[in-house]
Each structure stands twice: as structure tokens, then as C-alpha cells.
Design a protein around this motif. Structure first.
Motif, mmCIF file in Angstrom:
data_model
loop_
_atom_site.group_PDB
_atom_site.id
_atom_site.type_symbol
_atom_site.label_atom_id
_atom_site.label_comp_id
_atom_site.label_asym_id
_atom_site.label_seq_id
_atom_site.Cartn_x
_atom_site.Cartn_y
_atom_site.Cartn_z
ATOM 1 N N ASN A 74 -2.266 7.373 -4.735
ATOM 2 C CA ASN A 74 -2.490 5.936 -4.857
ATOM 3 C C ASN A 74 -2.405 5.532 -6.329
ATOM 4 N N ILE A 75 -1.418 4.694 -6.670
ATOM 5 C CA ILE A 75 -1.252 4.280 -8.078
ATOM 6 C C ILE A 75 -2.503 3.582 -8.593
ATOM 7 N N ALA A 76 -3.221 2.898 -7.716
ATOM 8 C CA ALA A 76 -4.421 2.198 -8.153
ATOM 9 C C ALA A 76 -5.516 3.174 -8.575
ATOM 10 N N ARG A 77 -5.596 4.318 -7.880
ATOM 11 C CA ARG A 77 -6.591 5.319 -8.280
ATOM 12 C C ARG A 77 -6.249 5.866 -9.665
ATOM 13 N N ARG A 78 -5.012 6.255 -9.860
ATOM 14 C CA ARG A 78 -4.636 6.847 -11.148
ATOM 15 C C ARG A 78 -4.717 5.823 -12.284
ATOM 16 N N ASP A 79 -4.209 4.622 -12.042
ATOM 17 C CA ASP A 79 -4.210 3.631 -13.128
ATOM 18 C C ASP A 79 -5.613 3.106 -13.411
ATOM 19 N N GLY A 80 -6.505 3.199 -12.409
ATOM 20 C CA GLY A 80 -7.907 2.898 -12.670
ATOM 21 C C GLY A 80 -8.523 3.930 -13.595
ATOM 22 N N MET A 81 -8.272 5.213 -13.296
ATOM 23 C CA MET A 81 -8.784 6.293 -14.150
ATOM 24 C C MET A 81 -8.176 6.237 -15.549
ATOM 25 N N ALA A 82 -6.943 5.738 -15.627
ATOM 26 C CA ALA A 82 -6.242 5.671 -16.915
ATOM 27 C C ALA A 82 -6.919 4.728 -17.896
ATOM 28 N N THR A 83 -7.818 3.862 -17.397
ATOM 29 C CA THR A 83 -8.503 2.940 -18.316
ATOM 30 C C THR A 83 -9.375 3.680 -19.327
ATOM 31 N N TRP B 10 0.856 -1.201 0.000
ATOM 32 C CA TRP B 10 0.000 0.000 0.000
ATOM 33 C C TRP B 10 0.888 1.245 0.000
ATOM 34 N N THR B 11 2.012 1.202 -0.711
ATOM 35 C CA THR B 11 2.920 2.342 -0.779
ATOM 36 C C THR B 11 2.233 3.502 -1.495
ATOM 37 N N LEU B 12 2.265 4.680 -0.872
ATOM 38 C CA LEU B 12 1.663 5.874 -1.474
ATOM 39 C C LEU B 12 2.709 6.899 -1.896
ATOM 40 N N GLU B 13 3.934 6.794 -1.364
ATOM 41 C CA GLU B 13 4.985 7.740 -1.737
ATOM 42 C C GLU B 13 6.357 7.148 -1.444
ATOM 43 N N ASP B 14 7.386 7.790 -2.004
ATOM 44 C CA ASP B 14 8.766 7.380 -1.753
ATOM 45 C C ASP B 14 9.320 8.301 -0.670
ATOM 46 N N HIS B 15 9.485 7.772 0.532
ATOM 47 C CA HIS B 15 9.919 8.607 1.651
ATOM 48 C C HIS B 15 11.386 9.045 1.527
ATOM 49 N N THR B 16 12.122 8.476 0.576
ATOM 50 C CA THR B 16 13.518 8.905 0.383
ATOM 51 C C THR B 16 13.619 10.089 -0.570
ATOM 52 N N SER B 17 12.516 10.460 -1.215
ATOM 53 C CA SER B 17 12.564 11.557 -2.190
ATOM 54 C C SER B 17 12.787 12.894 -1.488
ATOM 55 N N CYS C 108 -9.830 -0.710 -4.435
ATOM 56 C CA CYS C 108 -10.306 -1.749 -3.508
ATOM 57 C C CYS C 108 -9.727 -3.124 -3.858
ATOM 58 N N ALA C 109 -9.402 -3.342 -5.120
ATOM 59 C CA ALA C 109 -8.788 -4.613 -5.520
ATOM 60 C C ALA C 109 -7.283 -4.634 -5.245
ATOM 61 N N ARG C 110 -6.715 -3.484 -4.846
ATOM 62 C CA ARG C 110 -5.305 -3.426 -4.441
ATOM 63 C C ARG C 110 -5.132 -3.733 -2.957
ATOM 64 N N ILE C 111 -6.207 -3.622 -2.181
ATOM 65 C CA ILE C 111 -6.121 -3.808 -0.730
ATOM 66 C C ILE C 111 -5.560 -5.197 -0.416
ATOM 67 N N PRO C 112 -4.523 -5.284 0.422
ATOM 68 C CA PRO C 112 -3.942 -6.586 0.760
ATOM 69 C C PRO C 112 -4.954 -7.497 1.469
ATOM 70 N N GLU C 113 -4.875 -8.790 1.164
ATOM 71 C CA GLU C 113 -5.717 -9.774 1.854
ATOM 72 C C GLU C 113 -5.454 -9.680 3.359
#
Length: 430
Positions: free
Chosen positions: A212-221, A25-32, A121-126
Motif C-alpha cells: 500500500n503506497i499510503a502505508r509506505r509514504d506515511g512512514m516516509a514522513t 486502492w491499487t496495491l500492485e501492477d497486475h501486468t508486471s 485510512c485517509a486514502r480510503i475512497p469515499e
């Protein structure tokens, strides 16, 4: 359920180029060293579109999902005849997100926010035990509420009280979905503030919005639908924006499609529009400023009250950070446009007359901006134009139905006591 194998991917920080694994559920790169979006880099470089029976997940090659949820539908792209003829455009393609069974469009919440919800919601870990938190001005909340209710995923929504009429449903929701609101006079930013207070409790976790990459890549469809239907990357992409996340997603999809190699190598111009008088990104873009300009809170709330397209009233959009909307517009030679309530209402009426279905105010803003650009002579008549109709078909879908409305479990003041918010929301899920 169709056979499904998740596609492998890594994450890349846009600012630094650092590539790393997703912890789930990574949302950002904390080393940036600077604020930056992260992007998914998929192992499959060529998109294999699955059969329609997969619904939204027909594009799963380029989605960061672990499973397929039930009840999904994909965007539908078709070549316009009526509107195209009216505008004098030879290659106008409409990507429709909503309810229009005549063309195969069956998003029952009538909004492209379903593409976000079914992906996130399909990215949420089991085995995730915490409660997902989503702040919304309306349509996003409706989409997440339906997807979470149908799939028994615990969800806390935060929506301004003035916008809760948007939370209509065909059936009563599962009690795993709860709603809190900020009082009358509050806007989307107040709803975000309220959700952030709830997130101070360990029982909850953030959906993440644009991060959230899942939000953006979902919209990208939407762009994947258009490009695979047309057979090439469009020249222009028209959409109304509140946060600009959909336009960022369109740019990212464009880059993947170029890498695919079968659809051309052009960057489509992002033509994104705001609803006057609420135009903070338009103002910043016109000033050639990467940073948003000062916007008085009270004025912002008043402006948000005036606009028809309430879903476009985001005061803190992902505009300035690396990989955000400013970068997307610069990279694609895009433009920030503006349209009024009156122009959008006229455009919506035109769409209904010429294309046969009602569309939302935000989609009306997008169409009004296209009409203005064509009238100004900025669009060649043979250009391949994609119009992203981000919501429509509500009148058709609701006809003859007894609707259910989600009511707030609690309404908070605009400046709530943080301890009270935490105690209240924790009690909702006991």
C-alpha cells in the motif's frame, strides 16, 4: 479543519517502469511479469511543508490521501545533545515518534505506526462499504484501531493472542473496531494467515501492508521530518526492521528529496537491524541472497517468542520483490545489522537517562546497532546520522491513566477452518 487539496499523483511499477493511474486502492501492477512494489509519483516535485496545525498532514504534498482525519501528529526531529555526546557524534539527529510533549511529540499510541494509519485510512475512497482488514503484531493494530475508532471507519484486526496486551487505549473504542486472534503460541505470520481467510469474504478488503503506497509514504514522513529539520538529507538512517517497510519508505523519500533539489543528492545508507535470534532478513543479507532462506515454522515461532521486540517478528517480509528491502539496501550501500535483547535493554536505559524518555524495544534495537557501529569505528564523528525512534513515551503517557484494553471477539486455532472464520467475521459486522 485546515484547508486541504489532495495532491495529484500517478503510480509506477518498480520492476517495469510502467506508469498508470490509481483506481483508488491499487496495491500492485497486475501486468508486471515479476513481483514488484508500485510507487506514487507526485505532481509536486518540491515539498511544501504545511503548518504544524495540519498535524501529520503537514507533509500532504507527498501523501496519496483524499482527506485529513482528525487527531493526527507528525514525527518530531531534534538534534541530540546527551546521547550524541556519549557516542562522540557531532550530528546525531533523533526523529521521535511517540509521546514526548516536551519536544512537541504527541502520538498518543506512542508508535510511528500512526503515520501508516493516518495515511492509509485517509486514502480510503469515499463511500467504501466494506470492512478494512489489518494483521499486526501489536503496534500497527493499536494505531489503526485508534484512528478508525476516532473517525468511525469499520476495521477488523487480526493479532496473535500472545500480543494483545499491546492493544491498550486511553478511551474505550467505538464498536466499529473488532479484534480476532490466533491462539497462544501463534505469531504474526499466523495472524496474517487468519486475516487472509477473512479476506475470502466479499465484505472485507485488505489494507495491503508494504504494497500500500499510503502505508509506505506515511512512514516516509519520518525522513521528510528529519531532512526538512536538518536542512539536508542525512548520511545514515538507523532503524529496527520486522518487515523492512519503513526502510523501503525511507529510501523512496530519499529519492523524492533528491528530485526536489534543495536537500542534496546523497543516498543515505540504510542501517537496519533485527532482534536476535529472529533474524531471517539478516541471514539472507549475509548470504548475499535476494531470496529469503528456509526458516522452519516451529523454529520461527520459538525465535519470535524469545525476542523482546515482538513487532519485528515478520516471517514473510517484502525483502525479495522489486523495490523491496534487498533493492533498498543495495541501492544505498546499506547494511543489515543485529542486536540482542540484552543490548537493546541497555540501549533503552541509556536513552532514558540521556534523552529523558522511555523508548520501545524495537527502537532499542536500532540504538543498540548504532552504538555497535560507532564502537566499531564505522561512523565518522561528523557524519549526519538520523536515528528513527519508532516508538516511545508509553510510560509517560500511561502514567495515572485508567487504560481500556481491546478484547478479541473470537480466538481461533492455529489451523482454523476457513468456512468457520468467514462465517464468524461476517457475523461480527452484521
Amino acid at each position: 479543519m485546515e484547508e486541504f487539496t489532495p495532491t495529484r499523483y500517478t503510480l509506477e511499477c518498480v520492476a517495469t517502469g510502467r506508469e498508470f493511474e490509481d483506481d483508488g486502492w491499487t496495491l500492485e501492477d497486475h501486468t508486471s511479469p515479476t513481483p514488484s512494489l508500485v510507487r506514487a509519483r507526485y505532481a509536486r516535485k518540491q515539498l511544501e511543508v504545511k503548518p504544524d496545525s495540519y498535524g501529520f498532514y503537514k507533509f500532504c504534498d507527498w501523501l496519496p490521501v483524499r482527506r485529513m482525519l482528525k487527531g493526527s501528529s507528525a514525527p518530531v526531529t531534534y538534534r541530540s545533545s546527551g546521547l550524541a555526546r556519549h557516542l562522540g557524534l557531532e550530528n546525531l539527529w533523533i526523529t521521535f515518534n511517540g509521546w514526548y510533549p516536551a519536544i512537541g511529540a504527541k502520538m498518543s499510541t506512542c508508535s510511528f505506526k500512526e503515520t501508516e494509519a493516518f495515511s492509509v485510512c485517509a486514502r480510503i475512497p469515499e463511500g467504501e462499504k466494506r470492512v478494512l482488514v489489518v494483521a499486526s503484531a501489536g503496534n500497527t493494530a493499536r494505531a489503526f484501531a485508534k484512528v478508525c475508532s476516532d473517525n468511525r471507519i469499520p476495521l477488523l484486526l487480526s493479532v496473535p493472542y500472545d500480543n494483545i496486551r499491546a492493544l491498550w487505549f486511553e478511551h474505550e473504542l467505538d464498536p466499529c473496531v473488532k479484534l480476532i486472534s490466533c491462539e497462544r503460541g501463534g505469531d504474526y505470520f499466523d495472524a496474517i494467515h487468519l486475516s487472509n481467510l477473512a479476506l475470502k469474504s466479499g465484505k472485507f478488503y485488505a489494507e495491503g501492508g508494504a504494497k500500500n503506497i499510503a502505508r509506505r509514504d506515511g512512514m516516509a514522513t519520518t525522513v521528510l521530518s528529519a531532512t526538512t529539520t536538518i536542512g539536508r538529507i542525512p548520511d545514515y538512517y538507523f532503524q529496527a526492521v520486522g518487515s523492512g517497510t519503513g526502510a523501503i519508505a525511507a529510501w523512496e523519500a530519499n529519492l523524492r528529496l533528491i528530485e526536489d533539489g534543495r536537500f542534496g543528492s546523497n543516498l543515505m545508507k540504510l542501517m537496519v537491524a533485527q532482534n536476535a535470534p529472529f533474524v531471517p532478513m539478516y541471514d539472507a543479507w549475509r548470504a548475499n541472497s535476494r531470496q529469503m532462506l528456509p526458516y522452519d515454522d516451529d523454529k520461527a515461532r520459538r525465535d519470535a517468542e524469545i525476542i523482546d521486540a515482538k513487532v519485528l517478528s515478520n516471517r514473510r517480509p517484502p525483502y525479495s520483490l522489486a523495490g523491496g528491502l534487498y533493492d533498498a539496501l543495495k541501492a544505498t550501500g546499506g547494511e543489515m545489522l543485529v542486536a540482542t535483547n540484552a543490548q537493546a535493554r541497555k540501549a533503552r536505559q541509556l536513552f532514558k537517562e540521556l534523552e529523558g524518555v522511555d523508548i520501545y524495544s524495537a527502537a532499542g534495537i536500532a540504538l543498540a546497532s548504532l552504538i555497535k557501529e560507532v564502537a566499531a569505528g564505522h561512523i565518522a564523528k561528523d557524519a549526519v546520522v538520523m536515528l528513527n525512534v519508532t516508538g516511545g513515551g508509553e510510560e509517560h503517557f500511561q502514567e495515572g491513566k485508567e487504560l481500556s484494553y481491546l478484547k478479541p471477539a473470537h480466538v481461533f486455532p492455529l489451523n482454523p477452518d476457513p468456512a468457520e472464520v468467514i462465517a464468524t467475521v461476517e457475523a461480527l459486522f452484521e
